[in-house]
Design a protein around this motif. Structure first.
Motif, PDB file in Angstrom:
ATOM      1  N   GLY A 101      24.604 -20.419  18.498  1.00 20.45           N
ATOM      2  CA  GLY A 101      25.110 -21.223  17.389  1.00 20.45           C
ATOM      3  C   GLY A 101      24.800 -20.527  16.080  1.00 20.45           C
ATOM      4  O   GLY A 101      24.641 -19.309  16.038  1.00 20.45           O
ATOM      5  N   PHE A 102      24.705 -21.283  15.008  1.00 21.07           N
ATOM      6  CA  PHE A 102      24.496 -20.719  13.667  1.00 21.07           C
ATOM      7  C   PHE A 102      25.523 -19.609  13.414  1.00 21.07           C
ATOM      8  O   PHE A 102      25.208 -18.564  12.860  1.00 21.07           O
ATOM      9  N   LYS A 103      26.779 -19.848  13.848  1.00 20.74           N
ATOM     10  CA  LYS A 103      27.790 -18.786  13.806  1.00 20.74           C
ATOM     11  C   LYS A 103      28.177 -18.377  12.391  1.00 20.74           C
ATOM     12  O   LYS A 103      28.739 -17.309  12.195  1.00 20.74           O
ATOM     13  N   ARG A 104      27.867 -19.174  11.398  1.00 24.42           N
ATOM     14  CA  ARG A 104      28.200 -18.818  10.016  1.00 24.42           C
ATOM     15  C   ARG A 104      27.074 -18.047   9.320  1.00 24.42           C
ATOM     16  O   ARG A 104      27.253 -17.541   8.231  1.00 24.42           O
ATOM     17  N   ASP A 105      25.924 -17.939   9.973  1.00 24.46           N
ATOM     18  CA  ASP A 105      24.797 -17.197   9.391  1.00 24.46           C
ATOM     19  C   ASP A 105      25.058 -15.695   9.506  1.00 24.46           C
ATOM     20  O   ASP A 105      25.815 -15.244  10.367  1.00 24.46           O
ATOM     21  N   PRO A 106      24.387 -14.887   8.657  1.00 21.51           N
ATOM     22  CA  PRO A 106      24.719 -13.456   8.572  1.00 21.51           C
ATOM     23  C   PRO A 106      24.053 -12.528   9.592  1.00 21.51           C
ATOM     24  O   PRO A 106      24.247 -11.326   9.531  1.00 21.51           O
ATOM     25  N   HIS A 107      23.263 -13.045  10.528  1.00 23.37           N
ATOM     26  CA  HIS A 107      22.615 -12.168  11.513  1.00 23.37           C
ATOM     27  C   HIS A 107      23.653 -11.586  12.477  1.00 23.37           C
ATOM     28  O   HIS A 107      24.749 -12.112  12.640  1.00 23.37           O
ATOM     29  N   ALA A 108      23.287 -10.478  13.120  1.00 22.63           N
ATOM     30  CA  ALA A 108      24.168  -9.828  14.092  1.00 22.63           C
ATOM     31  C   ALA A 108      24.426 -10.770  15.261  1.00 22.63           C
ATOM     32  O   ALA A 108      23.518 -11.457  15.736  1.00 22.63           O
ATOM     33  N   LYS A 109      25.690 -10.787  15.715  1.00 25.00           N
ATOM     34  CA  LYS A 109      26.073 -11.707  16.777  1.00 25.00           C
ATOM     35  C   LYS A 109      27.029 -11.044  17.768  1.00 25.00           C
ATOM     36  O   LYS A 109      27.782 -10.144  17.409  1.00 25.00           O
ATOM     37  N   LEU A 110      26.998 -11.555  18.993  1.00 22.15           N
ATOM     38  CA  LEU A 110      27.970 -11.240  20.021  1.00 22.15           C
ATOM     39  C   LEU A 110      28.901 -12.440  20.113  1.00 22.15           C
ATOM     40  O   LEU A 110      28.427 -13.572  20.276  1.00 22.15           O
ATOM     41  N   GLU A 111      30.202 -12.220  19.984  1.00 19.74           N
ATOM     42  CA  GLU A 111      31.144 -13.324  20.169  1.00 19.74           C
ATOM     43  C   GLU A 111      31.408 -13.510  21.655  1.00 19.74           C
ATOM     44  O   GLU A 111      31.660 -12.548  22.378  1.00 19.74           O
ATOM     45  N   VAL A 112      31.346 -14.754  22.109  1.00 25.96           N
ATOM     46  CA  VAL A 112      31.706 -15.113  23.477  1.00 25.96           C
ATOM     47  C   VAL A 112      33.082 -15.770  23.381  1.00 25.96           C
ATOM     48  O   VAL A 112      33.252 -16.769  22.687  1.00 25.96           O
ATOM     49  N   TYR A 113      34.059 -15.157  24.056  1.00 23.05           N
ATOM     50  CA  TYR A 113      35.442 -15.606  23.905  1.00 23.05           C
ATOM     51  C   TYR A 113      36.109 -15.797  25.263  1.00 23.05           C
ATOM     52  O   TYR A 113      36.009 -14.927  26.132  1.00 23.05           O
ATOM     53  N   ARG A 114      36.795 -16.921  25.423  1.00 24.61           N
ATOM     54  CA  ARG A 114      37.605 -17.201  26.614  1.00 24.61           C
ATOM     55  C   ARG A 114      39.006 -17.613  26.174  1.00 24.61           C
ATOM     56  O   ARG A 114      39.164 -18.489  25.327  1.00 24.61           O
ATOM     57  N   VAL A 115      40.002 -16.999  26.762  1.00 20.32           N
ATOM     58  CA  VAL A 115      41.400 -17.305  26.450  1.00 20.32           C
ATOM     59  C   VAL A 115      41.700 -18.783  26.694  1.00 20.32           C
ATOM     60  O   VAL A 115      42.374 -19.440  25.899  1.00 20.32           O
ATOM     61  N   SER A 128      29.696  -9.844  10.837  1.00 15.94           N
ATOM     62  CA  SER A 128      28.392  -9.867  11.499  1.00 15.94           C
ATOM     63  C   SER A 128      28.521  -9.889  13.021  1.00 15.94           C
ATOM     64  O   SER A 128      27.526  -9.750  13.720  1.00 15.94           O
ATOM     65  N   ILE A 129      29.732 -10.048  13.539  1.00 19.32           N
ATOM     66  CA  ILE A 129      29.944  -9.963  14.982  1.00 19.32           C
ATOM     67  C   ILE A 129      30.029  -8.482  15.343  1.00 19.32           C
ATOM     68  O   ILE A 129      30.946  -7.785  14.929  1.00 19.32           O
ATOM     69  N   VAL A 130      29.038  -8.029  16.112  1.00 18.14           N
ATOM     70  CA  VAL A 130      28.914  -6.607  16.426  1.00 18.14           C
ATOM     71  C   VAL A 130      29.598  -6.223  17.731  1.00 18.14           C
ATOM     72  O   VAL A 130      29.802  -5.040  17.999  1.00 18.14           O
ATOM     73  N   ALA A 131      29.945  -7.235  18.546  1.00 22.58           N
ATOM     74  CA  ALA A 131      30.610  -6.983  19.823  1.00 22.58           C
ATOM     75  C   ALA A 131      31.196  -8.300  20.332  1.00 22.58           C
ATOM     76  O   ALA A 131      30.878  -9.367  19.818  1.00 22.58           O
ATOM     77  N   VAL A 132      32.025  -8.171  21.370  1.00 23.03           N
ATOM     78  CA  VAL A 132      32.676  -9.337  21.960  1.00 23.03           C
ATOM     79  C   VAL A 132      32.484  -9.282  23.472  1.00 23.03           C
ATOM     80  O   VAL A 132      32.667  -8.222  24.077  1.00 23.03           O
ATOM     81  N   ALA A 133      32.118 -10.421  24.067  1.00 23.74           N
ATOM     82  CA  ALA A 133      32.116 -10.580  25.524  1.00 23.74           C
ATOM     83  C   ALA A 133      33.276 -11.513  25.826  1.00 23.74           C
ATOM     84  O   ALA A 133      33.317 -12.633  25.323  1.00 23.74           O
ATOM     85  N   SER A 134      34.240 -11.030  26.618  1.00 24.54           N
ATOM     86  CA  SER A 134      35.491 -11.771  26.758  1.00 24.54           C
ATOM     87  C   SER A 134      36.092 -11.637  28.149  1.00 24.54           C
ATOM     88  O   SER A 134      35.775 -10.704  28.881  1.00 24.54           O
ATOM     89  N   ASP A 135      36.998 -12.557  28.439  1.00 23.30           N
ATOM     90  CA  ASP A 135      37.771 -12.482  29.676  1.00 23.30           C
ATOM     91  C   ASP A 135      39.148 -11.868  29.425  1.00 23.30           C
ATOM     92  O   ASP A 135      40.008 -11.887  30.295  1.00 23.30           O
ATOM     93  N   THR A 136      39.345 -11.321  28.225  1.00 22.03           N
ATOM     94  CA  THR A 136      40.600 -10.653  27.884  1.00 22.03           C
ATOM     95  C   THR A 136      40.291  -9.432  27.022  1.00 22.03           C
ATOM     96  O   THR A 136      39.320  -9.445  26.265  1.00 22.03           O
ATOM     97  N   PRO A 137      41.080  -8.391  27.126  1.00 22.84           N
ATOM     98  CA  PRO A 137      40.828  -7.215  26.278  1.00 22.84           C
ATOM     99  C   PRO A 137      41.213  -7.481  24.820  1.00 22.84           C
ATOM    100  O   PRO A 137      42.088  -8.294  24.536  1.00 22.84           O
ATOM    101  N   PHE A 138      40.544  -6.834  23.930  1.00 25.52           N
ATOM    102  CA  PHE A 138      40.847  -6.866  22.497  1.00 25.52           C
ATOM    103  C   PHE A 138      40.905  -5.425  22.013  1.00 25.52           C
ATOM    104  O   PHE A 138      39.959  -4.927  21.399  1.00 25.52           O
ATOM    105  N   PRO A 139      42.006  -4.704  22.263  1.00 28.87           N
ATOM    106  CA  PRO A 139      42.057  -3.283  21.905  1.00 28.87           C
ATOM    107  C   PRO A 139      41.919  -3.026  20.406  1.00 28.87           C
ATOM    108  O   PRO A 139      41.502  -1.947  20.011  1.00 28.87           O
ATOM    109  N   GLN A 140      42.234  -3.994  19.580  1.00 29.13           N
ATOM    110  CA  GLN A 140      42.152  -3.822  18.122  1.00 29.13           C
ATOM    111  C   GLN A 140      40.875  -4.428  17.545  1.00 29.13           C
ATOM    112  O   GLN A 140      40.794  -4.631  16.333  1.00 29.13           O
TER     113      GLN A 140
END
Length: 176
Positions: A101-115, A128-140
């Motif tokens: 949580g605290f997704k609006r705070d400025p610390h480094a974060k991993l986004e968890v994403y599901r389509v 501040s999102i340094v990477a993404v963990a996802s069930d779909t690719p994000f080439p961009q």
């Protein structure tokens, strides 16, 4: 202590991922604590119990202790919600703190994403999102994208990208 966050919409699987990561870190000898933000009222106490009665009577803090655990309940009453730096300062030292949580705070974060969640990704608008963990690719994405089930790789990335506590506190002061 180092700090990293997990951010994502409700239902994205942040807690599920976190419960898979904690044993991975433990197997590596990395001590982990967590901070979880709740967007609603919550209670750890049971109505009718002595500790509940103490809080209801107006105690500012109630510490409950047993041979197996202790918990400190702090009633905010009319005080503002605690900010992440205040909460981090209350933790005992560990190797890694994972903030859910605290997704609006400025610390480094991993986004968890599901389509299937049907929500837009957060990373395009959050530096501040340094990477993404996802069930779909994000080439961009412009940052690493890992599969949600690749727990060892996610753990490697989280530990590598976690920020020292002093850096997180300094950045929070600058943002305030």
């Amino acid at each position: 202590m180092r700090v990293i966050g997990l951010a994502g919409w409700s239902g994205a699987g942040k807690t599920t991922l976190l419960t898979r990561l904690i044993p991975e870190f433990a197997n590596r000898g990395i001590a982990v604590s967590t901070i979880k933000h709740a967007h609603h009222a919550f209670d750890l106490d049971t109505p009718g119990k002595d500790s509940w009665a103490h809080r209801e009577a107006g105690a500012s803090e109630v510490l409950i202790s047993s041979a197996r655990r202790w918990a400190l309940l702090h009633e905010l009453r009319d005080e503002p919600e605690a900010k992440l730096p205040e909460l981090l300062a209350r933790l005992s030292p560990v190797d890694l703190v994972i903030v859910e949580g605290f997704k609006r705070d400025p610390h480094a974060k991993l986004e968890v994403y599901r389509v299937a969640n049907g929500k837009p990704p957060l990373h395009p608008q959050d530096a501040s999102i340094v990477a993404v963990a996802s069930d779909t690719p994000f080439p961009q994405a412009g940052r690493p994208v890992l599969g949600l089930d690749d727990i060892p790789a996610i753990a490697d990335l989280l530990f590598a990208r976690a920020q020292p506590l002093a850096e997180v506190l300094e950045r929070a002061r600058e943002e305030a």
